[in-house]
Scaffold this active site. Structure first.
Site, PDB file in Angstrom:
ATOM      1  N   GLY B 216       0.827  -1.203   0.000  1.00 18.84           N
ATOM      2  CA  GLY B 216       0.000   0.000   0.000  1.00 18.84           C
ATOM      3  C   GLY B 216       0.859   1.249   0.000  1.00 18.84           C
ATOM      4  O   GLY B 216       1.950   1.285  -0.592  1.00 18.84           O
ATOM      5  N   SER B 217       0.393   2.261   0.730  1.00 23.75           N
ATOM      6  CA  SER B 217       1.033   3.575   0.650  1.00 23.75           C
ATOM      7  C   SER B 217       2.438   3.608   1.235  1.00 23.75           C
ATOM      8  O   SER B 217       3.186   4.549   0.983  1.00 23.75           O
ATOM      9  CB  SER B 217       0.164   4.611   1.355  1.00 23.75           C
TER      10      SER B 217
END
Lengths: 492, 482
Positions: B216-217
């Site tokens: 993810g981020s």
């Protein structure tokens, strides 16, 4: 060839005593290590067992000094060493059984049987003052051998264990008569071959540069072959069958020096074995196990799977180069570790080093036997000694070769090491006969040896009766009572 | 006849020599494979028959062997088994070994090559073979804090010493008790093992090393690193940050988290984009930087590479030949990007250490049975991940994330913490994985940490990395710095 200078030949009995001390120390040391590794103490029966070993070795040594002073000095110590190592391992396996709550007193029994074997050897040495007496009893020996071989078929006497019908049960003791039969057969083969060697050696057509025997001379070979096959098929005993046939072919070669006999013998046996493997499931199963023991299907197959063989291989592998040490491995994981698989047990705890040492003891024993055969002056003695020496080597090869996957596994016992009364008794008798022949071989002749006399080729047409009294070509007069007198007179 | 006897005697010798050759073959050449055969119970007896060395944490044995009265000779015991299970592993008569018990088996049972001299001495003095001890880099305190912080959520925490690469904490939840698998009753062991296998939450799996998750981020840090390394970007370079971004060659529209707006002007600095974790900005940035540069940077941080610490670590992956829309999604840590928690901790360690990534390791010291040191960890570089300048810029950007961005839950009073949150979409129905990676103190970094909580943990679909994972990281960092 032993030197035969009258008056200067030393008996060398002190050397035997020295080697015996070493052999007994080897056995005692093994026992002590087993006890210390497994119990941390030396219990009272340690002293009892080792004292038993010392008494037996000493008694036999003293007897040899008296009745066979010129006998080979190495044979007896080697036998004692092997017997002692075997006893220690059997005791060690007893302790493992007892540790898991079962009763097992095999070592005590084996020590008792050792005593019986040593006494039997002593009796042979005392009664048999000249091995050539046995030549006259060759056909009696044959009858005895066949009788022993068929004993397991006698109803109420024979016992079939694990598919093989090779035991008899007498008053609670089980015996494997084939072990004793091999001695009788060696005597018979030696007697028969020394009489007929010229016929077997010389007559016959040459084909492709190979001298083939005459068809009618093949008779005895065919008979022995048939008997061996019968043992294989009826008693389901591949080991004894292989043992007897190997013994016969080797002695036939010694008598005739003709390679063609060996070739014919091997072809016959291979053919018979192949046929048996095709026809009988249990023989075919042995071949599977030999070739693909690690195959899971063969490993798990019961009966007739490779479980036992593979467990033995695991044992050997875990021993590695130096072994786990006495009492520190798990040889009890192998079924029949105390008898058929004692070599795997020794390989595990003594390692490759120890195993090679044990095999070297056999090499020495066998070489001493052949030395005796070369040294002795009469043809019968030569044949008998080489036959007995070869049968020890051959038996070791067949059983250890089975465990190490050189050949298919058979159910023979390792001479002197394995638990088993008949085997131990038979091997002690073999030792006694070899000692007796070697005494004759090294005993200085009272008269100068007939030097440089060319070998005399006997007439092929000689009748058996004449042959019986005929001295072989390279014989010298024996410095004792004439062997052709009554047997009772032979005993001085 | 004598010639024939000599020949037969030679044959007899040859037969016996053949036996010697066959025995040598079995006991030397074939021995290793025979000893390794699963049907050979001797190997088990021997393994259990030697006094196996202990596994030590903070100077105390957490795994040791005590004499037992049964056929095996020794019983393996695990104090605080569940606390260290995924590192120590188990030692089972039925299911073999796992973890350090497996990776350092030869040290523990005393057969390692480095013990050769010791074994020779033992052979001469008659000592039984004894195992060596393995001292782990783990710090009990951090291990406890991380385990407690994860609680009954499924996830993993890895903490690394920034200056050495030593693993200070490695926790995977749910955990299990290795003692149950080390029993000497094969039926009990089998029952316990089957129960663990049947458990949907996979307690036997070491999530820190053997599972990969979309990062993810947190992966935006690598995209930013790639941009900075390319030389075309600085932390204050203004990049486009629209409200929505239609993926190239596609009609799919990428939004920011919760449909929010990154910037009223539609553009912002790289540092601000990272601080608020702007999806559209990084999706476009990845396309600008290019997949070559992105993959090169990720591989410099250890992606696409198996390793062992000495527990085997699965390779984190960044695929080659991405299409333009795939590259856009990969740049924000979605699509086919996948990483182990240990990998993300290592990314944080590399940035904290001025761009020099160090090989993570679990074994601090190996001693033989006489407690003589046989080998000691020697921190080694896994290669330069990014330049010192890039590392410093990334550090400042990550400090921004914690001080005033998505990762404020990781703030520690009086200490500057650098970090990055991640909320990784998995499938439509499942809640996202919550991530946090970071290090502290930012000015002179000591501890790097990565936290993963599977499927949002206790917050479920409402979870974000900032809400679920950042507080766990804070507790671990606090405990480590205290």
């Amino acid at each position: 060839m032993a030197t035969v200078e009258p008056g200067t030949t030393r008996t060398g009995r002190a050397r035997e005593l020295g080697l015996l001390v070493g052999a007994v120390v080897l056995g005692m040391g093994a026992f002590a290590q087993v006890e210390l590794a497994m119990n941390d103490t030396l219990p009272a029966d340690f002293y009892l067992s080792t004292a038993g070993l010392i008494v037996l070795a000493t008694a036999l040594h003293l007897l040899v000094r008296r009745v066979a002073p010129f006998a080979d000095q190495v044979i007896l110590p080697v036998a004692v060493a092997l017997n002692g190592i075997g006893l220690a391992m059997i005791h060690r396996l007893d302790l493992a059984e007892q540790a898991s709550g079962r009763t097992s007193e095999l070592a005590g029994k084996q020590l008792g049987i050792t005593a019986v074997g040593v006494v039997a050897a002593a009796v042979v040495l005392v009664v048999l003052r000249d091995h050539r007496v046995l030549r006259k009893r060759a056909y009696l020996a044959m009858v005895l051998a066949i009788g022993l071989i068929v004993l397991p078929f006698v109803p109420g006497l024979g016992v079939a264990n694990y598919g093989a019908r090779i035991w008899i049960s007498v008053a609670g003791f089980s015996l494997q008569p084939a072990e004793l039969a091999k001695i009788a057969l060696a005597i018979f083969f030696a007697g028969y071959l020394v009489t007929n060697r010229d016929t077997l050696a010389l007559a016959g057509p040459r084909v492709l540069g190979v001298q083939l025997p005459r068809a009618r001379d093949l008779g005895p070979l065919i008979v022995v072959w048939a008997v061996c096959l019968a043992i294989l098929v009826l008693q389901r005993d591949l080991g004894t069958s292989l043992l007897i046939f190997g013994l016969f072919v080797a002695m036939l070669y010694v008598a005739t020096e003709r390679i063609s006999w060996i070739a014919i013998g091997m072809v016959l046996f291979a053919g018979g074995a192949a046929l048996a493997a095709k026809t009988f499931g249990h023989v075919a199963a042995r071949f599977d196990v030999w070739l693909n023991p690690m195959d899971p299907a063969i490993y798990d197959r019961a009966p007739g799977g490779s479980y036992q063989l593979v467990q033995g291989l695991f044992g050997l592998a875990s021993g590695g180069l130096f072994g786990t040490g006495w009492g520190q491995g798990h040889p009890d994981l192998v079924t029949f570790a105390e008898s058929d698989f004692i070599i795997a047990a020794l390989g595990e705890e003594l390692g490759l080093t120890g195993l090679l040492g044990v095999l070297m003891l056999y090499v020495i024993l066998v070489q001493r036997g052949f030395r005796t055969a070369i040294g002795v002056r009469d043809g019968f003695g030569k044949l008998l000694a080489s036959g007995l020496a070869f049968v020890i080597a051959w038996q070791v090869f067949v059983v250890v070769g089975g465990i190490t996957r050189v050949i298919p596994l058979t159910g023979l016992t390792t001479p002197f090491l394995a638990y088993g009364g008949s085997s131990l008794l038979a091997n002690w008798i073999i030792v006694a006969i070899l000692l007796r022949i070697s005494d004759a071989a090294r005993r200085p002749a009272p008269l100068p040896v007939r030097g440089g006399s060319a070998p005399v080729i006997h007439e092929a047409s000689a009748t058996p009766e004449e042959d019986a009294d005929d001295e072989p070509d390279d014989a010298v007069p024996y410095p004792g009572p004439e062997p052709d007198t009554q047997a009772t007179e032979v005993i001085r | 006849m004598n010639d024939a006897i000599r020949r037969v005697s030679t044959v007899a010798i040859v037969l016996l020599l053949a036996l010697m050759v066959a025995a040598t073959n079995i006991q030397v050449r074939e021995a290793p494979s025979l000893n390794a055969d699963g049907r050979n119970v001797r190997s088990i007896y021997r393994e259990f028959g030697v006094s196996r060395g202990p596994i030590i944490v903070d100077g105390e044995s957490v795994v040791s062997s005590v004499p037992s009265d049964d056929a095996f000779g020794y019983q393996r015991t695990y104090t605080d088994g569940p606390l260290f299970s995924h590192v120590t592993g188990y030692f089972s008569i039925v299911f073999g070994r796992d973890g350090i018990e497996r990776a350092e088996n030869e040290v523990l049972n005393g057969t390692a090559d480095s013990f050769f001299l010791r074994r020779m001495q033992d052979l001469v003095t008659g000592h039984q073979q004894r195992g060596g001890s393995v001292e782990l880099t783990l710090a009990r305190k951090l291990q406890e804090v991380a385990t407690e912080a994860l609680g009954d959520q499924r996830g993993a925490v890895v903490a690394l010493d920034v200056r050495t690469g030593a693993v200070l904490a490695m926790v995977s939840t749910p955990t299990y008790d290795p003692a149950r698998l080390a029993k000497h009753s094969s039926s009990k062991v089998n029952d316990a093992y089957q129960e663990l296998l049947a458990d949907d939450s996979h307690p036997l799996r070491n999530r820190a090393t053997s599972s990969v998750y979309p990062p993810g981020s947190t992966f935006k840090v690598l995209t930013a690193a790639a941009a900075l390394e390319s030389g075309a970007y600085q932390a204050d370079t203004v990049i486009p940050a629209p409200d929505t971004f239609t993926l190239p060659q596609s009609t799919s529209v990428l939004q920011n988290f919760g449909g929010s707006r990154c910037s009223p002007t539609g553009e912002q600095t790289l540092a601000d984009a990272l601080r608020i974790s702007c999806n559209t900005a990084f999706a476009m940035l990845g396309g600008e930087v290019g997949q070559e540069q992105l993959r090169k940077t990720a591989e410099a941080f250890g992606f696409n590479e198996r390793s062992s610490v000495p527990i085997p670590v699965a390779a984190s992956r960044i695929p080659a030949d991405l299409t333009a829309p795939e590259l856009a999604l990969s740049s924000i840590g979605q699509m086919d990007i996948a990483a182990t928690p240990l990998q993300m901790a290592s990314v944080a360690q590399a940035i904290a250490n001025g761009g020099d990534r160090l090989e993570p390791y679990l074994v601090e010291r190996v001693r033989d049975a006489n407690l003589d040191v046989v080998s000691e960890a020697d921190p080694s570089s896994a290669g330069r991940a990014v330049s010192g300048t890039t590392a410093r810029a990334l550090t400042e950007m990550m400090v921004g994330v914690v001080e005033s961005g998505s990762g404020t839950a990781a703030r520690i009073p009086g200490i500057r913490v650098a970090g990055k949150t991640g909320t990784a979409q998995t499938t439509k129905d499942a809640a996202p994985h919550a991530w946090f990676m970071g290090f502290a103190p930012a000015d002179s970094p000591q501890i790097a940490v990565a936290v993963l909580v599977e499927n949002g943990g206790s917050m479920g679909s409402e979870a974000t990395g900032g809400a679920v994972a950042a507080p766990i990281a804070r507790k671990v960092l606090e405990a480590g710095l205290r």
